[in-house]
Scaffold this active site. Structure first.
Site, PDB file in Angstrom:
ATOM      1  N   LEU A   1     -48.163  -7.571  12.515  1.00 54.02           N
ATOM      2  CA  LEU A   1     -49.454  -7.810  11.858  1.00 54.02           C
ATOM      3  C   LEU A   1     -49.311  -8.239  10.405  1.00 54.02           C
ATOM      4  CD1 LEU A   1     -51.525  -4.826  13.305  1.00 54.02           C
ATOM      5  CD2 LEU A   1     -51.208  -7.128  14.236  1.00 54.02           C
TER       6      LEU A   1
ATOM      7  N   HIS B   1     -54.591 -10.741  10.643  1.00 52.41           N
ATOM      8  CA  HIS B   1     -55.025  -9.833  11.711  1.00 52.41           C
ATOM      9  C   HIS B   1     -56.007  -8.787  11.151  1.00 52.41           C
ATOM     10  CE1 HIS B   1     -50.893 -10.984  13.289  1.00 52.41           C
ATOM     11  NE2 HIS B   1     -51.653 -11.280  14.315  1.00 52.41           N
TER      12      HIS B   1
ATOM     13  N   GLN C   1     -47.897 -16.224  28.325  1.00 57.09           N
ATOM     14  CA  GLN C   1     -48.311 -17.343  27.479  1.00 57.09           C
ATOM     15  C   GLN C   1     -47.144 -17.995  26.743  1.00 57.09           C
ATOM     16  OE1 GLN C   1     -50.874 -14.599  25.157  1.00 57.09           O
ATOM     17  NE2 GLN C   1     -50.259 -15.788  23.378  1.00 57.09           N
TER      18      GLN C   1
ATOM     19  N   ASP D   1     -56.287 -20.098  15.300  1.00 63.64           N
ATOM     20  CA  ASP D   1     -56.004 -20.618  16.644  1.00 63.64           C
ATOM     21  C   ASP D   1     -57.313 -21.185  17.200  1.00 63.64           C
ATOM     22  OD1 ASP D   1     -53.127 -19.460  17.146  1.00 63.64           O
ATOM     23  OD2 ASP D   1     -54.293 -17.862  16.232  1.00 63.64           O
TER      24      ASP D   1
ATOM     25  N   SER E   1     -49.178 -16.197   9.448  1.00 65.98           N
ATOM     26  CA  SER E   1     -48.752 -16.206  10.842  1.00 65.98           C
ATOM     27  C   SER E   1     -47.573 -15.255  10.999  1.00 65.98           C
ATOM     28  CB  SER E   1     -48.320 -17.621  11.254  1.00 65.98           C
ATOM     29  OG  SER E   1     -47.597 -17.576  12.473  1.00 65.98           O
ATOM     30  N   SER E   2     -47.525 -14.600  12.147  1.00 65.48           N
ATOM     31  CA  SER E   2     -46.378 -13.727  12.423  1.00 65.48           C
ATOM     32  C   SER E   2     -45.084 -14.528  12.433  1.00 65.48           C
ATOM     33  CB  SER E   2     -46.557 -13.035  13.771  1.00 65.48           C
ATOM     34  OG  SER E   2     -47.782 -12.336  13.804  1.00 65.48           O
ATOM     35  N   ARG E   3     -45.193 -15.824  12.712  1.00 67.92           N
ATOM     36  CA  ARG E   3     -43.984 -16.656  12.799  1.00 67.92           C
ATOM     37  C   ARG E   3     -43.490 -17.114  11.430  1.00 67.92           C
ATOM     38  NH1 ARG E   3     -46.633 -18.302  17.993  1.00 67.92           N
ATOM     39  NH2 ARG E   3     -45.161 -17.736  19.636  1.00 67.92           N
TER      40      ARG E   3
HETATM   41  P1  AMP Z   1     -51.580 -13.258  17.398  1.00 71.71           P
HETATM   42  O1  AMP Z   1     -51.062 -11.888  17.107  1.00 71.71           O
HETATM   43  O2  AMP Z   1     -50.825 -14.344  16.737  1.00 71.71           O
HETATM   44  O3  AMP Z   1     -51.824 -13.472  18.875  1.00 71.71           O
HETATM   45  O4  AMP Z   1     -53.024 -13.319  16.738  1.00 71.71           O
HETATM   46  C1  AMP Z   1     -54.001 -12.361  17.046  1.00 71.71           C
HETATM   47  C2  AMP Z   1     -55.332 -12.769  16.479  1.00 71.71           C
HETATM   48  O5  AMP Z   1     -55.216 -12.918  15.072  1.00 71.71           O
HETATM   49  C3  AMP Z   1     -55.800 -14.132  16.999  1.00 71.71           C
HETATM   50  O6  AMP Z   1     -57.203 -14.068  17.217  1.00 71.71           O
HETATM   51  C4  AMP Z   1     -55.450 -15.056  15.876  1.00 71.71           C
HETATM   52  O7  AMP Z   1     -56.267 -16.210  15.842  1.00 71.71           O
HETATM   53  C5  AMP Z   1     -55.707 -14.178  14.681  1.00 71.71           C
HETATM   54  N1  AMP Z   1     -54.988 -14.673  13.506  1.00 71.71           N
HETATM   55  C6  AMP Z   1     -53.661 -14.908  13.399  1.00 71.71           C
HETATM   56  N2  AMP Z   1     -53.361 -15.405  12.185  1.00 71.71           N
HETATM   57  C7  AMP Z   1     -54.539 -15.523  11.514  1.00 71.71           C
HETATM   58  C8  AMP Z   1     -54.918 -15.987  10.220  1.00 71.71           C
HETATM   59  N3  AMP Z   1     -54.005 -16.464   9.350  1.00 71.71           N
HETATM   60  N4  AMP Z   1     -56.218 -15.946   9.877  1.00 71.71           N
HETATM   61  C9  AMP Z   1     -57.157 -15.482  10.760  1.00 71.71           C
HETATM   62  N5  AMP Z   1     -56.867 -15.025  11.990  1.00 71.71           N
HETATM   63  C10 AMP Z   1     -55.583 -15.042  12.368  1.00 71.71           C
END
Ligand code: AMP
Length: 282
Positions: free
Chosen positions: A33, A37, A61, A150, A185-187
């Site tokens: 996170l 998030h 996915q 996303d 981003s987590s990445r």
């Molecule tokens: P993930 O853990 O990458 O699957 O993301 C989980 C949720 O967090 C998804 O709804 C993403 O669109 C949202 N999310 C990820 N990064 C961001 C960000 N930088 N800003 C807003 N929402 C995010």
């Protein structure tokens, strides 16, 4: 904040809250996170009394050769961050709880998933649609919040919730960015310091393209110039960089519409980054 690992325990908690008149919100994540998030949790809390977060790195996915095995996992750290934001419950199921032996159901949203990341990552949105349908059904929340980072995923989820009569209201949350503009981003943690500097240019180039488009330039020269510039900036490749309707995801035509957006997926070294920007903000 309690952590539960079974659908039964998740449902019992949500049933008790809703029975007592509380409204419940859902935030689904794959963990690792960051503040993006947490912004979803904060937005959910503006709409509901109790927020349930989920952490599940969904294998269906990820494509062959993608980063499923090395996807960062640190549940204790994530749980502390969620508790700090006032999250009421964490649902962190094992794979067998989500996909027990004999699991055979697919969920596919057609059309919206043929383009952009759907074209670049075949099967990705089928996995997303499958797991999000399950999580929405499992949690039975009043509201679920997904990030506009996303954007295509959000469009797919809105469509499946509507098409499958899932009563949860779907909300989109604005993109959270680092101070230099890189979308969180987590990445991002995969990036070396050198790659991180290159990555920061993405926001600049998208912003420049948006300004040109808003000034009335045609789609093709705007996207071609941005693509060429990103390669000069040091990005390894551009999966796509396209202007499309934010609603239908159809390609932009010469006439500008108020829901038009710029979408891109790019590679810096081995890391794939996605971003998007509305031509008129938002
Ligand atoms: P993930 O853990 O990458 O699957 O993301 C989980 C949720 O967090 C998804 O709804 C993403 O669109 C949202 N999310 C990820 N990064 C961001 C960000 N930088 N800003 C807003 N929402 C995010």
């Amino acid at each position: 904040m309690e952590t539960v690992r079974t659908v039964e325990a998740l449902r019992a908690a949500v049933r008790a809250w809703r029975g007592g008149g509380a409204r419940v919100g859902l935030v689904t994540t794959m963990g690792a996170l960051h503040d993006g998030h947490l912004s979803l949790v904060r937005l959910a809390r503006e709409h509901v009394d109790r927020v349930v977060a989920t952490i599940f790195v969904n294998p269906t996915q990820f494509g062959a050769g993608e980063d499923l095995d090395k996807y960062p996992r640190d549940e204790a750290r994530d749980a502390a961050m969620l508790a700090g934001e006032g999250c009421a419950l964490l649902f962190a199921p094992a794979i067998e709880e989500m996909y027990p032996p004999g699991f055979a159901t697919e969920v596919r949203v057609t059309g919206l998933t043929d383009v952009l990341c759907g074209a670049a990552r075949p099967g990705h949105f089928d996995g997303v649609a499958q797991v999000v349908t399950k999580l929405l059904n499992q949690a039975q929340a009043d509201v679920a919040v997904f990030g506009q980072k996303d954007w295509q995923q959000l469009a797919v989820i809105r469509r499946l919730a509507r098409d499958l009569d899932i009563p949860t209201e779907i909300l989109g949350a604005p993109i959270m960015r680092e101070p230099d503009g890189l979308a969180m981003s987590s990445r991002n943690r995969y990036l070396s310091p050198e790659e991180r500097k290159i990555a920061a240019r993405l926001n600049l180039r998208l912003s420049e393209a948006v300004v040109r488009r808003r000034a009335g330039e045609a789609p093709e020269p705007v996207t071609a110039a941005a693509t060429a510039q990103l390669l000069v900036d040091g990005f390894k490749s551009i999966d796509y960089l396209e202007l499309r309707s934010g609603t239908t995801l159809r390609p932009a035509s010469a006439a500008l519409t108020d829901d038009e957006r710029l979408f891109c997926a790019v590679r810096v070294g081995a890391t794939r980054l996605i971003d998007n920007m509305g031509i008129f903000g938002k």
